[in-house]
Design an enzyme around this catalytic site. Structure first.
Site, PDB file in Angstrom:
ATOM      1  N   LYS A   1      -7.887 -40.832 -50.006  1.00 32.17           N
ATOM      2  CA  LYS A   1      -7.020 -39.709 -50.374  1.00 32.17           C
ATOM      3  C   LYS A   1      -6.156 -39.340 -49.186  1.00 32.17           C
ATOM      4  O   LYS A   1      -6.665 -39.093 -48.088  1.00 32.17           O
ATOM      5  CB  LYS A   1      -7.838 -38.496 -50.824  1.00 32.17           C
ATOM      6  CG  LYS A   1      -6.953 -37.319 -51.213  1.00 32.17           C
ATOM      7  CD  LYS A   1      -7.710 -36.214 -51.929  1.00 32.17           C
ATOM      8  CE  LYS A   1      -8.477 -35.351 -50.961  1.00 32.17           C
ATOM      9  NZ  LYS A   1      -9.057 -34.161 -51.643  1.00 32.17           N
TER      10      LYS A   1
ATOM     11  N   ASP B   1      -7.278 -28.804 -58.355  1.00 29.18           N
ATOM     12  CA  ASP B   1      -8.176 -28.389 -57.279  1.00 29.18           C
ATOM     13  C   ASP B   1      -8.069 -26.865 -57.128  1.00 29.18           C
ATOM     14  O   ASP B   1      -8.900 -26.114 -57.642  1.00 29.18           O
ATOM     15  CB  ASP B   1      -7.781 -29.104 -55.991  1.00 29.18           C
ATOM     16  CG  ASP B   1      -8.718 -28.760 -54.832  1.00 29.18           C
ATOM     17  OD1 ASP B   1      -9.611 -27.928 -55.005  1.00 29.18           O
ATOM     18  OD2 ASP B   1      -8.549 -29.349 -53.741  1.00 29.18           O
TER      19      ASP B   1
ATOM     20  N   LYS C   1     -15.001 -28.265 -55.702  1.00 27.24           N
ATOM     21  CA  LYS C   1     -15.616 -27.890 -54.427  1.00 27.24           C
ATOM     22  C   LYS C   1     -16.659 -26.805 -54.712  1.00 27.24           C
ATOM     23  O   LYS C   1     -16.316 -25.635 -54.890  1.00 27.24           O
ATOM     24  CB  LYS C   1     -14.570 -27.363 -53.458  1.00 27.24           C
ATOM     25  CG  LYS C   1     -13.490 -28.373 -53.057  1.00 27.24           C
ATOM     26  CD  LYS C   1     -12.547 -27.754 -52.033  1.00 27.24           C
ATOM     27  CE  LYS C   1     -11.546 -28.770 -51.501  1.00 27.24           C
ATOM     28  NZ  LYS C   1     -10.512 -29.093 -52.503  1.00 27.24           N
TER      29      LYS C   1
END
Length: 1702
Positions: free
Chosen positions: A1172, A1253, A1281
């Site tokens: 990434k 995200d 996350k």
């Protein structure tokens, strides 16, 4: 009608000698202007005088005393309300009130005036009208009244139809009467009285003369009274109350008030019927006729008592309208000589009735008239008439009867089902009238249904006379015993003749109705032959047949009264129940099963029994308790009654079926919808099986009932509650609760993550949308099954007046549900539903399938009939056939063509056209949003509404199959997980819990090799990562570790996080950790709220992540296992599945294209298969484009390449990048645009896959609803996350949703140490296996593993673990992977690297000491608690509210003790503070706000600090504000939590003083416990009462010992005595912070007014910040402490900064 003639001309009677000598009449001359009523609304204009004139005289012709204006308001303001525990019956409610008043009498208050109100929740069925009608003509207590709550076209007939809810009152605690005049606009009215639940009833523009017992119209006059005994009926609960008021100088003494109450109670309790409403409604008409009533167009007004004294300022008008202010249907007896009513009784003079009988044209008309008249006298006023010639006499008599309500239908089958529905709703028979022949046969399906369901009906079928039977006469069939065993009784009357006494007709009807309504109730058939003439043609008949009916014709009662002897519910049942009782007492695994329950009082009794037994409760959809509406937030977490709603789906697991063996089962209500539940009951045998129902019939298809008890549900409940204290296994209950929670979560998850409109979703949405005052009628086949399986109970109903009392003990409101489950046919469903709507008098939602709908399209014609009912919503699920067959084994073994033709009966009928033909509104919906809008529109509409839901058989079958698989997998996993963790080896084993002995944390600081990619500090040469390691110690010696490491992207800082950790250290100690937590399906959220009292949305995400990690690791340590195995519920992985986790490398794009391509190539050589790249570090994406292209060129096409823009680009920049690299094979780009609304647009324009995200990081609640807009196929991944979104539970939910939508779930680290990374590795593996599980359910093989975002390990130069985590090259497959085994070992054997530890933090010690102060010669010893720094840090002093102690602040003090010296004081009279004595000869000093400020100043002087920051709550907030304004040399700042500057208006101050003085008096006389009950029943505490720790809070309040001085504080520190501080605010020089709870409406207004006052001042130096704390009310620091901590800490830092700056 002349209005004045309505209310005048009554005779005067002396008052009964039974009336107590002194009653209260308050003559009020209040300058309100009341115009002549227009019978629709009253308008109260703002033309008010400054001083209303009140006059109070006794209700005696010998006395006339005056009460000053203020004293009238004061009396009302003193009212103290005590809420008693709910009563099983109305009789028991009266007993509870009697006992409460008896206690009051034993401990009388020492005040010369005051008011007490006692209230208790009682069963909800309509009793108030019947109670009024039971009062004798010779009554000695007045007034008596019934006031209807019916708003939509109330009429006399609607009263007789039954279920008219309203209010009954008797006696008068206070009477208010007076006259109003007008003044100019702008003049203010009289004093404001604080809100009270006491309601006054009366009349406007009517003057009642108590001496002459007459009433006349008089514009501007009014008459109100407060009843002594009052029954107010709501949906779900009725409130029974009594009010006692006295004033020694003007009204009566306390003793005389009690005598008046006892007179009212005696009459009320002696004159009421305990028989259910349907059986005693025949009294109503007769009783109303006995009352000498003046009937006309009047209105009765009612309002909360304080509104009569409310202050109105300025021009305008307040309209008294709608349900809260008036009723146009009422009856009131104001004296023995006078009564007034409206819409209650249609004048039907008995003399006229006698004349009508004697004038009947022929004997047929006479007999028909007698039949109909007797039916109405028996309470049967609803007649369902089918057209026909032979039945003409009956039809004519019914249609012309003044009290009968008639409906007609061309289809006798629909008509009969309509009658069944009416009887189901009203619990009394409808009368069906038909002609002869097949018209009678068409009744048969409905008769069967009524018989099987014990529904009373009276069938009057016309017939040919005997001479026309069996001779071939037209329309003549054998109607004798036509319905065979399906009727309870058959009678064939002779053809009418004057040779037979008419008494035979009357007694036959009386007997028939008695049989129909006696157990077992059901249909009764009376065949009525008629000879011609059938019309009103004259035919001579002999009046001698009426001999003996003179008495009957002169009254309104039935000829024969069947008297049922009613035993008290406390009747001794021991001889019958001993055996069953012993069985129930010994139960270890008891199960309460609530089947079909039809009566509201039975539901009420079942609910109270469930609460008493504390057994798991399985609720059928027809029990009324399956559709619950909660009064509490977080209803998923409420477990006061353990409802098992999803047992049907739990039983999909063979393991659960084998395990779930109840030893005692109590079933209330015969029928059960779920086949799987019925099979479970059979599998439990041999066990003790107790069946309770009020009929004698057998309902035992599995032949397992061991005790059959025939009695009413309240009787059974009363006996058990009185005689039985059952034993139950908490392990059994906890296990079932966990499994039910998992099933509920899985069902809800799948329904909500499927965004097409499925039939289970229809069931959930429609039933969730209904209101508590509505009812539901369900069609058979799929609708009732879907409702039973998928109904949702999570709605939060804001507490209303009834809810406040109801929710004190029982946290939910039920919804009445009915269906035709007698024979469970699909015929007549719509017709039954319409009848049910008439009978129950509620808005009805009918959910029906298309085949059932088409089977009963004649029911649509009934919708258009003019009848007394509320609008209906009919939801038709149209899948164009019989979808239920697609779910049966038959569907898999039969050709589709045969299924379509012979089973599905597929059709293409237009439901829209059918509705158009009948003039019924129709709306077709195809999506969730359309259905939601349609349901809302139908609820707002005042007409009937048909909502057609478009569906298909195949889609329905597929989704039901998916639901079954998901539920089975979920409960199997939960059962296996809990079984392995708890070792269920025997029937008595269950959940094993652990206790937290302590928690501590260590702060760490480790070096990184380079700055985190989220950091902006790139110029620093050395980079460090800071965070905390939680150590959670269990009492069994095991320890779990968790990591809390916030980053900039968390929007958290270390100081705020540490404060929450300090708070957790305090609250988690001694808390139980059960084994449900690893299930990750709401279990952690429930634990946070229920066990810790923490709102799940208030804890910082990083803190929750670390806490969850520590808890899971502690459980794993106790089990000798790993976090992964605890989550997965296994001890070793499945054979053949990969055991390691692929890792995606992370690359910061801080170089040129060639340089970055070289680094990427190196990563590939190391074994990374996914990379990434961070992009968008600069506005122009050109360089990033070149880097992506060059990297792809160098690494080849086998490497997964990802990009992350972190929302740094605007739309145009992102599109430029996307279009340029669309051919570079990016797996996805994360967050390409800075506006989330542009994401879909970006996908469609560029064709580049996107991952979310930051977009998902901010979701804190309603995850699935928020995610609905991200189902677009080009959104291919979620980067999750756990430390940012708030732990593993939220992360698992998002991952499951992503898998369900076919998207990737990528777990990502945020630069955690080895400890956090190890947990994320195990969690990543767990998520991978979730993906495989979902793939199997969707029949998609998922073999490839996702490369997770764990590449941050490369940043770690140092670590907190002695043994760092190793992530590296796996030679077996040539890929960089993280070892699940190694990660598990680190977590299981974690050891600190002491070099990385900055400090160890444990719970700070609270120092308690005594400090003696002097107050005007009196020594007071204050209890002081202190914690925190003892240096130059801020000194923060916490002041509690009334009834609190300094201990209330300990958890908050500990949270901020790291940066301040925190001190809490038990104020005088509270806690452990005490009075030591006083100098001789001195009077006790006042404990005023000035005195307490003096006391605190002495304490501050001893602290040796310049200034303090004050934090005060409620009473403490007032003291804090006073000191901030008057002692600003000692105060650096003040936090005002739910505080007020006081009252300005002198009248309001006087009222408040009286209120607080009386409360203090009550505290001294009654004691602390009853005082607390009354104190916390106020609306101010609605939110606090729903807190899971409320009972603990109450217990802590009972620790006060010095009641004398506690009462003195309440009185002396009254808001009515403290100086108002509003003017002082204008020159405030001390920083203030105003904290209020989101739900605290009163103090939110006060805070805003304080803010505005200071803003408008030119003198003040500080404008206060208002902090509104969500999910909390008045006690925000208790209800949502974490957000209060954040607010206080921020304020302290601002004050410190300001002081340092100065």
């Amino acid at each position: 009608m002349n209005y004045q003639s309505l209310v005048t001309g009554s005779r005067t009677f002396p008052f009964s000698p039974h009336v107590p000598i002194r009653h209260t009449i308050i003559n009020v001359t209040n300058h309100y202007h009341f115009p002549i009523p227009n019978f629709r609304r009253f308008t109260l204009h703002h033309r008010l005088s400054k001083t209303p004139n009140f006059q109070v005289v006794r209700c005696s012709m010998r006395e006339n005393r005056i009460l000053e204006p203020d004293d009238a308001a004061l009396l009302i303001s003193t009212c103290i309300t005590r809420t008693l525990s709910p009563a099983l019956t109305l009789e028991q409610g009266l007993e509870k009130i009697k006992e409460a008043v008896k206690e009051l009498k034993a401990k009388p208050p020492c005040c010369s005036s005051g008011m007490f109100r006692f209230q208790v929740a009682v069963p909800p069925s309509a009793k108030s009208l019947n109670w009024f009608c039971c009062q004798p003509e010779s009554s000695g207590v007045f007034p008596q009244f019934f006031l209807s709550k019916e708003r939509e076209k109330p009429s006399c007939k609607s009263v007789l139809l039954g279920h008219t809810r309203g209010t009954f009152g008797i006696g008068a605690a206070i009477n208010l009467k007076g006259f109003s005049a007008t003044k100019k606009y702008g003049e203010s009215g009289r004093c404001a009285v604080e809100s009270t639940p006491v309601v006054a009833y009366g009349f406007l523009d009517l003057s009642f003369d108590t001496i002459s017992s007459s009433m006349k119209q008089e514009a501007g006059s009014f008459y109100f009274f407060v009843p002594q005994i009052e029954l107010v009926e709501f949906e779900g609960a009725s409130i029974l109350s009594t009010t006692v008021a006295w004033n020694d100088s003007c009204i009566c003494t306390f003793e005389e008030a009690l005598q008046a109450y006892e007179s009212s109670l005696l009459q009320a309790s002696r004159n009421f019927s305990s028989v259910e409403d349907g059986c005693c409604s025949n009294r109503i008409g007769a009783s109303l006729k006995k009352v000498h009533i003046k009937e006309g167009q009047a209105q009765m007004v009612y309002a909360n008592l304080h509104k009569l004294f409310e202050k109105h300022v300025g021009p305008g008008a307040v309209e008294l309208k709608d349900a809260s202010c008036y009723s146009s249907q009422f009856v009131a007896r104001l004296s023995p000589a006078f009564a007034i009513s409206n819409n209650m009784h249609q004048h039907n003079d008995n003399t006229q009735f006698t004349c009508r009988l004697k004038d009947c044209a022929n004997i047929n008309i006479l007999w028909a008239s007698l039949i109909i008249e007797e039916c109405t006298r028996l309470g049967l006023t609803y007649f369902c008439v089918a057209p026909g010639s032979r039945s003409s006499p009956l039809a004519l008599a019914a249609s012309t009867h003044p009290t009968a309500s008639c409906i007609a239908c061309i289809d006798e089958r629909s008509l009969a089902f309509h009658a069944v529905g009416y009887a189901k709703g009203s619990h009394k028979p409808a009368v069906v009238i038909t002609s002869s022949g097949t018209a009678v046969s068409n009744l048969h399906p409905a008769v069967v249904e009524a018989s099987q369901e014990f529904v009373p009906l009276l069938l009057l079928t016309a017939d040919r006379p005997p001479e026309l039977q069996d001779v071939g006469a037209n329309q003549a069939i054998n109607q004798v015993n036509h319905f065979g065993p399906f009727v309870r009784h058959f009678l064939c009357l002779p053809a009418p003749t004057d040779d037979i006494s008419a008494r035979m007709v009357l007694t036959s009807i009386d007997a028939a109705v008695h049989i129909a309504t006696s157990s077992p109730s059901g249909p009764v058939h009376i065949n009525c032959p008629f000879r011609e003439p059938l019309e009103n043609s004259p035919r001579t008949w002999n009046p001698i047949c009426l001999t003996g009916l003179d008495s009957w014709m002169s009254t309104s009662v039935p000829f024969t009264s069947y008297i049922r002897v009613q035993h008290s519910y406390r009747y001794n049942y021991s001889t019958f129940m001993d055996e069953a009782l012993e069985v129930i007492k010994k139960a270890n695994r008891g199960l309460l099963l609530l089947g079909a329950i039809h009566r509201e009082d039975d539901i009420w009794a079942a609910l109270l029994l469930a609460k008493h037994l504390s057994w798991p409760v399985v609720v059928d959809i027809l029990s009324g308790l399956r559709l619950r509406k909660y009064f509490v937030p977080f209803s998923d977490f409420d477990d006061r009654i353990l409802f098992i709603d999803h047992l049907d789906h739990m039983l999909l697991s063979d393991s659960i079926k084998d395990w779930m063996k109840a030893d005692v089962i109590i079933q209330i209500g015969s029928r059960i919808t779920s086949k799987r539940v019925a099979q479970l009951l059979e599998s439990c045998f041999p066990c003790s099986y107790v069946m309770v129902d009020n009929h004698p019939s057998r309902h035992d298809p599995s032949h397992i009932v061991t005790h059959r008890i025939q009695c009413a549900v309240p009787q059974f409940a009363d006996y058990l509650i009185t005689a039985c204290t059952p034993h139950a296994s908490s392990k059994w209950e906890c296990f079932l609760q966990a499994l039910n929670s998992v099933a509920a979560r899985d069902i809800s998850f799948l329904i909500n993550s499927e965004y097409s409109l499925t039939e289970p979703c229809v069931a959930q949405m429609t039933l969730e949308a209904i209101h508590c005052e509505s009812a539901v009628f369900l069609g058979n086949s799929m609708p009732i099954r879907d409702a039973d399986m998928y109904a949702c109970n999570s709605n939060w109903v804001e507490p209303t007046r009834d809810a406040a009392i109801f929710s004190s003990e029982l946290q939910c409101h039920w919804v009445q549900v009915a269906a035709n489950r007698g024979a469970s046919g699909i015929d007549g469903v719509l017709s039954t539903a319409v009848g049910f709507a008439v009978g129950c008098n509620k808005r009805v939602l009918c959910v029906v399938g298309d085949v059932s709908f088409l089977h009963d399209t004649n029911g649509l014609s009934l919708l258009r009939k003019q009848m007394s009912r509320k609008p209906m919503t009919i939801v038709v699920i149209n899948n164009r056939g019989g979808a239920i067959f697609s779910l049966l084994p038959l569907a898999n073994m039969t050709a589709r063509s045969i299924l379509d033709q012979y089973f599905y009966t597929s059709h293409n009928v237009s439901i829209h056209n059918l509705c158009m033909a009948h003039g019924v509104k129709h709306l077709k919906v195809q999506s969730k949003m359309e259905l939601q809008d349609a349901l809302l529109a139908s609820q707002m509409d005042k007409e009937d509404f048909v909502i057609e839901v478009d569906s298909t058989i195949d889609a329905n079958a597929a989704f039901h199959s998916m639901l079954t698989k998901v539920s089975q997998q979920g409960v199997d996993h939960a059962f296996n997980s809990l079984s392995k963790l708890t070792v269920l080896n025997s029937m008595n084993d269950g959940l094993i819990t652990s206790i937290v002995s302590k928690m501590q944390y260590s702060k760490y600081r480790i070096q990184l090799s380079s700055p985190p990619t989220s950091s902006s500090a790139s110029h620093i040469s050395t980079y460090h990562r800071e965070g905390f390691i939680i150590s959670l110690y269990l009492e069994d010696g095991n320890t779990g570790y968790g990591e809390v490491a916030p980053l900039e992207i968390h929007k958290e800082n270390l100081l705020d996080v540490e404060e929450q950790l300090q708070f957790l250290i305090h609250v988690v100690e001694g808390v139980t950790i059960d084994q449900c937590l690893p299930l990750l399906k709401g279990s952690f959220s429930r634990w946070l709220w229920h066990s810790l009292g923490i709102q799940p949305n208030s804890i910082f995400p990083s803190v929750r992540f670390g806490l969850e990690m520590a808890v899971l690791n502690a459980i794993a340590a106790r089990e000798g296992s790993s976090l992964f195995n605890v989550l997965r519920g296994q001890t070793e992985e499945s054979t053949g599945s990969p055991v390691d986790v692929k890792v995606c490398a992370l690359l910061e794009s801080n170089g040129g294209p060639n340089e970055m391509a070289l680094v990427a190539t190196t990563l590939v050589k190391e074994g990374f298969t996914a990379i990434k790249l961070k992009v968008a570090r600069q506005a122009d994406p050109t360089v990033d484009i070149e880097i992506i292209k060059e990297v792809r060129k160098k690494v080849g096409w086998e490497i997964e390449l990802r990009a992350d823009a972190n929302r740094n680009w605007n739309y145009d920049e992102a599109v430029k990048f996307g279009l340029s690299v669309k051919d570079s094979g990016l797996q996805y780009i994360e967050e390409p645009v800075n506006d989330e609304d542009d994401i879909i647009k970006f996908c469609e324009e560029t064709g580049l896959p996107v991952a979310l995200d930051e977009t998902i990081n901010i979701i804190r609640k309603n995850h699935l609803k928020v995610l609905a807009k991200y189902t677009h196929p080009m959104i291919v991944a979620f980067v999750i996350k756990p430390s940012v979104i708030g732990g593993f539970e939220n992360a698992a939910l998002l991952a499951r949703w992503a898998h369900q939508q076919g998207k990737m779930a990528v777990i990502s680290a945020t630069f955690e140490s080895s400890l956090g990374l190890s947990a994320l590795i195990l969690f990543s593996r767990y998520v991978d296996l979730l993906k495989f599980d979902t793939g199997r359910l969707l029949d998609k093989e998922e073999n490839s593993c996702i490369a997770h975002g764990l590449g941050t390990y490369q940043w770690l130069r140092e670590d907190v673990s002695r043994k760092p985590l190793t992530i590296g090259y796996n030679p077996c497959n040539g890929v960089v992977e993280a070892s699940v085994t190694d990660a598990g070992q680190i977590l299981q054997h974690f050891q600190f690297n002491q070099d990385a530890v900055v400090c160890d933090c444990t719970s700070g010690e609270v120092h308690t000491y005594e400090f003696v102060v002097d107050l005007e010669g009196t020594s007071i010893c204050l209890n002081v608690q202190e914690i925190g720094k003892n240096d130059d840090s801020s000194v923060v002093v916490f002041l509690h509210g009334f009834l609190g102690t300094g201990g209330d602040w300990i958890s908050i003090m500990k949270a901020i003790s790291g940066s301040a010296r925190c001190i809490a004081v038990d104020l005088p009279g509270h806690g452990r503070s005490k009075f030591l004595g006083q100098d001789s000869g001195l009077e006790e000093p006042e404990l005023s706000i000035m005195a307490l400020a003096n006391i605190l100043q002495q304490l501050f002087d001893s602290l040796q600090c310049q200034k303090v920051v004050l934090v005060g709550y409620s009473m403490g907030a007032r003291i804090s504000l006073y000191m901030a304004l008057r002692y600003n040399n000692k105060v650096a700042g003040a936090v005002i939590l739910s505080g007020s500057p006081g009252l300005i208006d002198e009248d309001a101050r006087k009222v408040r003083r009286a209120k607080d003085d009386f409360a203090a008096c009550s505290l001294a006389s009654s004691g602390l416990e009853p005082f607390l009950d009354a104190w916390y029943s106020a609306d101010l505490w609605n939110s606090l009462r729903t807190h899971p720790h409320f009972n603990n809070i109450l217990a802590s309040r009972l620790q006060h010992c010095d009641l004398k001085n506690l009462g003195r504080v309440l009185s002396d520190l009254s808001v009515g005595r403290q100086p108002p501080l509003w003017e002082d605010l204008k020159s405030c020089r001390v920083p203030l912070q105003l904290i209020v709870g989101e739900k605290d409406v009163k103090f939110k207004k006060i805070a805003q007014k304080m803010h505005d006052t200071m803003c408008q001042s030119t003198e003040t130096m500080n404008v206060p910040e208002i902090v509104e704390i969500p999910y909390s009310g008045h006690a925000a620091h208790i209800e949502n402490p974490l957000l209060v901590i954040s607010a206080i800490s921020q304020f302290i830092r601002e004050v410190e900064f300001k002081n340092h700056s100065n």
